[in-house]
Design a protein around this motif. Structure first.
Motif, PDB file in Angstrom:
ATOM      1  N   ASP A   1       0.797  -1.220   0.000  1.00  0.00           N
ATOM      2  CA  ASP A   1       0.000   0.000   0.000  1.00  0.00           C
ATOM      3  C   ASP A   1       0.835   1.277   0.000  1.00  0.00           C
ATOM      4  OD1 ASP A   1      -2.262  -1.551  -0.010  1.00  0.00           O
ATOM      5  OD2 ASP A   1      -2.499  -1.539   2.173  1.00  0.00           O
ATOM      6  N   ASP A   2       1.810   1.372   0.890  1.00  0.00           N
ATOM      7  CA  ASP A   2       2.580   2.614   0.991  1.00  0.00           C
ATOM      8  C   ASP A   2       4.077   2.357   0.897  1.00  0.00           C
ATOM      9  OD1 ASP A   2       2.951   1.317   3.360  1.00  0.00           O
ATOM     10  OD2 ASP A   2       2.318   2.983   4.652  1.00  0.00           O
ATOM     11  N   PHE A   3       4.462   1.274   0.194  1.00  0.00           N
ATOM     12  CA  PHE A   3       5.865   0.874   0.170  1.00  0.00           C
ATOM     13  C   PHE A   3       6.758   1.962  -0.420  1.00  0.00           C
ATOM     14  CE2 PHE A   3       9.522  -1.130  -1.918  1.00  0.00           C
ATOM     15  CZ  PHE A   3      10.068  -1.803  -0.836  1.00  0.00           C
ATOM     16  N   TYR A   4       6.334   2.594  -1.498  1.00  0.00           N
ATOM     17  CA  TYR A   4       7.192   3.569  -2.170  1.00  0.00           C
ATOM     18  C   TYR A   4       7.205   4.916  -1.450  1.00  0.00           C
ATOM     19  CZ  TYR A   4       7.736   0.260  -5.959  1.00  0.00           C
ATOM     20  OH  TYR A   4       8.054  -0.862  -6.685  1.00  0.00           O
TER      21      TYR A   4
ATOM     22  N   GLU B   1       9.156  -9.841  -2.900  1.00  0.00           N
ATOM     23  CA  GLU B   1       8.676  -8.533  -3.333  1.00  0.00           C
ATOM     24  C   GLU B   1       8.454  -7.623  -2.126  1.00  0.00           C
ATOM     25  OE1 GLU B   1       5.779  -9.950  -7.010  1.00  0.00           O
ATOM     26  OE2 GLU B   1       4.930  -9.663  -5.007  1.00  0.00           O
ATOM     27  N   TYR B   2       8.668  -6.314  -2.349  1.00  0.00           N
ATOM     28  CA  TYR B   2       8.365  -5.294  -1.347  1.00  0.00           C
ATOM     29  C   TYR B   2       9.016  -5.631  -0.009  1.00  0.00           C
ATOM     30  CZ  TYR B   2       4.975  -4.208  -4.947  1.00  0.00           C
ATOM     31  OH  TYR B   2       4.393  -3.913  -6.149  1.00  0.00           O
ATOM     32  N   CYS B   3      10.311  -5.869  -0.078  1.00  0.00           N
ATOM     33  CA  CYS B   3      11.057  -6.221   1.131  1.00  0.00           C
ATOM     34  C   CYS B   3      12.214  -5.254   1.325  1.00  0.00           C
ATOM     35  CB  CYS B   3      11.559  -7.662   1.061  1.00  0.00           C
ATOM     36  SG  CYS B   3      12.577  -8.042  -0.390  1.00  0.00           S
ATOM     37  N   GLY B   4      12.837  -5.323   2.492  1.00  0.00           N
ATOM     38  CA  GLY B   4      13.943  -4.447   2.841  1.00  0.00           C
ATOM     39  C   GLY B   4      13.461  -3.114   3.379  1.00  0.00           C
ATOM     40  N   ARG B   5      14.279  -2.474   4.191  1.00  0.00           N
ATOM     41  CA  ARG B   5      13.937  -1.183   4.793  1.00  0.00           C
ATOM     42  C   ARG B   5      15.067  -0.205   4.532  1.00  0.00           C
ATOM     43  NH1 ARG B   5      11.503  -3.335  10.649  1.00  0.00           N
ATOM     44  NH2 ARG B   5      10.279  -5.050   9.729  1.00  0.00           N
ATOM     45  N   ARG B   6      14.785   0.800   3.741  1.00  0.00           N
ATOM     46  CA  ARG B   6      15.805   1.767   3.337  1.00  0.00           C
ATOM     47  C   ARG B   6      16.413   2.453   4.561  1.00  0.00           C
ATOM     48  NH1 ARG B   6      16.725   4.995  -1.235  1.00  0.00           N
ATOM     49  NH2 ARG B   6      16.048   3.150  -2.401  1.00  0.00           N
ATOM     50  N   ASP B   7      17.749   2.496   4.574  1.00  0.00           N
ATOM     51  CA  ASP B   7      18.525   3.182   5.616  1.00  0.00           C
ATOM     52  C   ASP B   7      18.371   2.565   7.002  1.00  0.00           C
ATOM     53  OD1 ASP B   7      19.441   4.978   3.701  1.00  0.00           O
ATOM     54  OD2 ASP B   7      17.769   6.356   4.033  1.00  0.00           O
ATOM     55  N   LYS B   8      17.905   1.311   7.067  1.00  0.00           N
ATOM     56  CA  LYS B   8      17.829   0.609   8.353  1.00  0.00           C
ATOM     57  C   LYS B   8      18.868  -0.518   8.324  1.00  0.00           C
ATOM     58  CE  LYS B   8      14.385   3.044   9.911  1.00  0.00           C
ATOM     59  NZ  LYS B   8      13.051   2.470  10.104  1.00  0.00           N
ATOM     60  N   MET B   9      19.900  -0.361   9.134  1.00  0.00           N
ATOM     61  CA  MET B   9      20.990  -1.329   9.103  1.00  0.00           C
ATOM     62  C   MET B   9      20.501  -2.744   9.417  1.00  0.00           C
ATOM     63  SD  MET B   9      24.618  -1.271  11.173  1.00  0.00           S
ATOM     64  CE  MET B   9      25.068   0.305  10.425  1.00  0.00           C
ATOM     65  N   GLY B  10      20.887  -3.693   8.584  1.00  0.00           N
ATOM     66  CA  GLY B  10      20.560  -5.083   8.808  1.00  0.00           C
ATOM     67  C   GLY B  10      19.165  -5.489   8.374  1.00  0.00           C
TER      68      GLY B  10
ATOM     69  N   GLU C   1       6.985   4.945   2.222  1.00  0.00           N
ATOM     70  CA  GLU C   1       7.707   4.648   3.457  1.00  0.00           C
ATOM     71  C   GLU C   1       9.048   3.961   3.210  1.00  0.00           C
ATOM     72  OE1 GLU C   1       6.677   5.637   6.353  1.00  0.00           O
ATOM     73  OE2 GLU C   1       4.767   6.450   5.618  1.00  0.00           O
ATOM     74  N   LEU C   2       9.186   3.280   2.058  1.00  0.00           N
ATOM     75  CA  LEU C   2      10.400   2.537   1.712  1.00  0.00           C
ATOM     76  C   LEU C   2      10.748   1.487   2.763  1.00  0.00           C
ATOM     77  CD1 LEU C   2      12.654   5.418   0.317  1.00  0.00           C
ATOM     78  CD2 LEU C   2      11.082   3.934  -0.930  1.00  0.00           C
ATOM     79  N   GLU C   3       9.700   0.876   3.311  1.00  0.00           N
ATOM     80  CA  GLU C   3       9.904  -0.156   4.327  1.00  0.00           C
ATOM     81  C   GLU C   3       9.034  -1.365   4.005  1.00  0.00           C
ATOM     82  OE1 GLU C   3       9.636   0.943   8.367  1.00  0.00           O
ATOM     83  OE2 GLU C   3      11.152   2.516   8.238  1.00  0.00           O
ATOM     84  N   GLY C   4       9.669  -2.530   3.898  1.00  0.00           N
ATOM     85  CA  GLY C   4       8.957  -3.776   3.699  1.00  0.00           C
ATOM     86  C   GLY C   4       9.425  -4.804   4.718  1.00  0.00           C
ATOM     87  N   PHE C   5       9.116  -6.052   4.455  1.00  0.00           N
ATOM     88  CA  PHE C   5       9.553  -7.081   5.396  1.00  0.00           C
ATOM     89  C   PHE C   5      11.049  -7.335   5.228  1.00  0.00           C
ATOM     90  CE2 PHE C   5       8.813  -9.691   1.617  1.00  0.00           C
ATOM     91  CZ  PHE C   5       9.840 -10.612   1.673  1.00  0.00           C
ATOM     92  N   SER C   6      11.638  -7.972   6.220  1.00  0.00           N
ATOM     93  CA  SER C   6      13.051  -8.332   6.142  1.00  0.00           C
ATOM     94  C   SER C   6      13.229  -9.741   6.706  1.00  0.00           C
ATOM     95  CB  SER C   6      13.923  -7.342   6.923  1.00  0.00           C
ATOM     96  OG  SER C   6      13.513  -7.264   8.280  1.00  0.00           O
ATOM     97  N   THR C   7      14.288 -10.400   6.286  1.00  0.00           N
ATOM     98  CA  THR C   7      14.627 -11.712   6.811  1.00  0.00           C
ATOM     99  C   THR C   7      16.050 -11.666   7.355  1.00  0.00           C
ATOM    100  OG1 THR C   7      15.579 -12.603   4.771  1.00  0.00           O
ATOM    101  CG2 THR C   7      13.183 -12.788   5.025  1.00  0.00           C
ATOM    102  N   ALA C   8      16.343 -12.578   8.284  1.00  0.00           N
ATOM    103  CA  ALA C   8      17.706 -12.628   8.825  1.00  0.00           C
ATOM    104  C   ALA C   8      17.939 -13.961   9.526  1.00  0.00           C
ATOM    105  CB  ALA C   8      17.939 -11.482   9.796  1.00  0.00           C
ATOM    106  N   MET C   9      19.151 -14.426   9.383  1.00  0.00           N
ATOM    107  CA  MET C   9      19.634 -15.541  10.194  1.00  0.00           C
ATOM    108  C   MET C   9      20.832 -15.005  10.968  1.00  0.00           C
ATOM    109  SD  MET C   9      19.558 -18.530  11.400  1.00  0.00           S
ATOM    110  CE  MET C   9      18.216 -19.141  10.382  1.00  0.00           C
ATOM    111  N   MET C  10      20.720 -14.992  12.283  1.00  0.00           N
ATOM    112  CA  MET C  10      21.719 -14.347  13.120  1.00  0.00           C
ATOM    113  C   MET C  10      22.373 -15.357  14.049  1.00  0.00           C
ATOM    114  SD  MET C  10      19.560 -10.891  14.058  1.00  0.00           S
ATOM    115  CE  MET C  10      21.006 -10.058  14.718  1.00  0.00           C
ATOM    116  N   GLY C  11      23.682 -15.342  14.081  1.00  0.00           N
ATOM    117  CA  GLY C  11      24.426 -16.165  15.023  1.00  0.00           C
ATOM    118  C   GLY C  11      24.526 -17.611  14.596  1.00  0.00           C
TER     119      GLY C  11
END
Length: 309
Positions: A244-247, A271-280, A249-259
């Motif tokens: 809806d507001d991805f373009y 699609e519609y993933c990652g968060r601009r300027d948010k580390m990690g 807010e520039l924020e979508g879902f993210s995935t991570a495997m840590m440690g």
């Protein structure tokens, strides 16, 4: 593939790879800052292809800016007809094979361009030149000239001397005199070699925004594959975020495997993933996992996203 083209030549046959009409593809290359998306609207034999030029000659050339520079595949070099006479500003290209020619493309450098010129052809080695096209709106940069002439051996661009006085930029009048000649960076001829079966291409719904290289390029005697990447973006598995507001807010879902642990994502469209300027906060992210031979990211397509990872 040239800017404006709807046809893309691939390294492998698209039908053999299972590509289909309606698939979405992405075109990416390191020489362009933008990757573009398109839909395949047809898969068929190419309408034409770039034809090899065997040799060149000109009515006038400078020793360090020869006619050969206009057919070397390098926009950084050029042919100059500086100080040529009224009938000297022409470039002849002898084709490597007899060709049914569809079009020619010329890249002039303004203001030393040809405002008016004709494109002439020979259909036999010892034959006469005849005019296939007259151009009256010549300009700097790439210009395409439709030809559609069969069994062509040679092509010649012949500038009209009277049009070369008072040249400027962008089609406007200026102060460039005719005796300063022409600067042509590159000439390209397209067509179908007589007797040749044309390769299969994908036809795109929208034209390419830039020129894209293909095949191999010679640099200092060495051959390097310098081709754009064409990626089929269709996958049987799709993970999608909030549209809806991805373009905004520039924020979508993210995935991570840590440690520690295992992450295995293969042949998935994200699609519609990652968060601009948010580390990690990436679409696909391994964070300080160390050695993880079972962790796999393979064959994934990341589309309409930020911070891919």
């Amino acid at each position: 593939a040239a800017e404006g083209s709807h046809e893309l030549f691939l390294k492998h046959d698209p039908s053999d790879m299972g590509w289909n009409i309606g698939d979405q593809v992405g075109v990416a290359t390191t020489s362009r800052g933008e990757s573009t998306k398109h839909r395949i609207v047809d898969i068929r034999p190419a309408s034409d292809e770039l034809v090899p030029i065997a040799s060149t000659q000109a009515g006038k050339e400078e020793s360090h800016l020869s006619a050969a520079n206009a057919a070397d595949g390098n926009l950084g070099s050029l042919w100059s007809s500086y100080l040529g006479g009224s009938k000297d500003h022409w470039l002849q290209m002898d084709l490597a094979s007899v060709t049914n020619v569809t079009r020619a493309r010329f890249y002039f450098q303004a203001p030393r361009h040809a405002p008016e010129y004709r494109v002439e052809v020979k259909t036999s080695p010892g034959g006469s030149w005849w005019t296939a096209a007259n151009v009256t709106n010549g300009r700097g940069g790439w210009q395409e000239v439709p030809l559609n002439v069969d069994h062509v051996h040679s092509i010649r661009m012949f500038a009209v001397w009277s049009s070369m006085w008072n040249r400027g930029y962008g089609g406007a009048s200026g102060r460039e005199p005719a005796w300063s000649g022409l600067w042509m960076n590159e000439a390209e001829i397209y067509g179908r070699k007589v007797g040749e079966l044309m390769p299969t291409v994908i036809v795109l719904d929208t034209p390419l925004k830039s020129d894209h290289m293909g095949g191999f390029t010679e640099v200092e005697g060495q051959l390097f594959e310098a081709a754009a990447e064409v990626v089929n973006l269709e996958r049987s598995i799709r993970i999608t975020g909030d549209h809806d507001d991805f373009y905004e807010e520039l924020e979508g879902f993210s995935t991570a495997m840590m440690g520690s642990g295992i992450i295995d994502v293969r042949y998935t469209r994200l699609e519609y993933c990652g968060r601009r300027d948010k580390m990690g906060k990436y679409c696909l992210h391994l964070h300080m996992v160390g050695q993880c031979p079972e962790c796999v990211f393979q064959g994934n397509a990341v589309v309409d996203s930020q911070q891919i990872g």
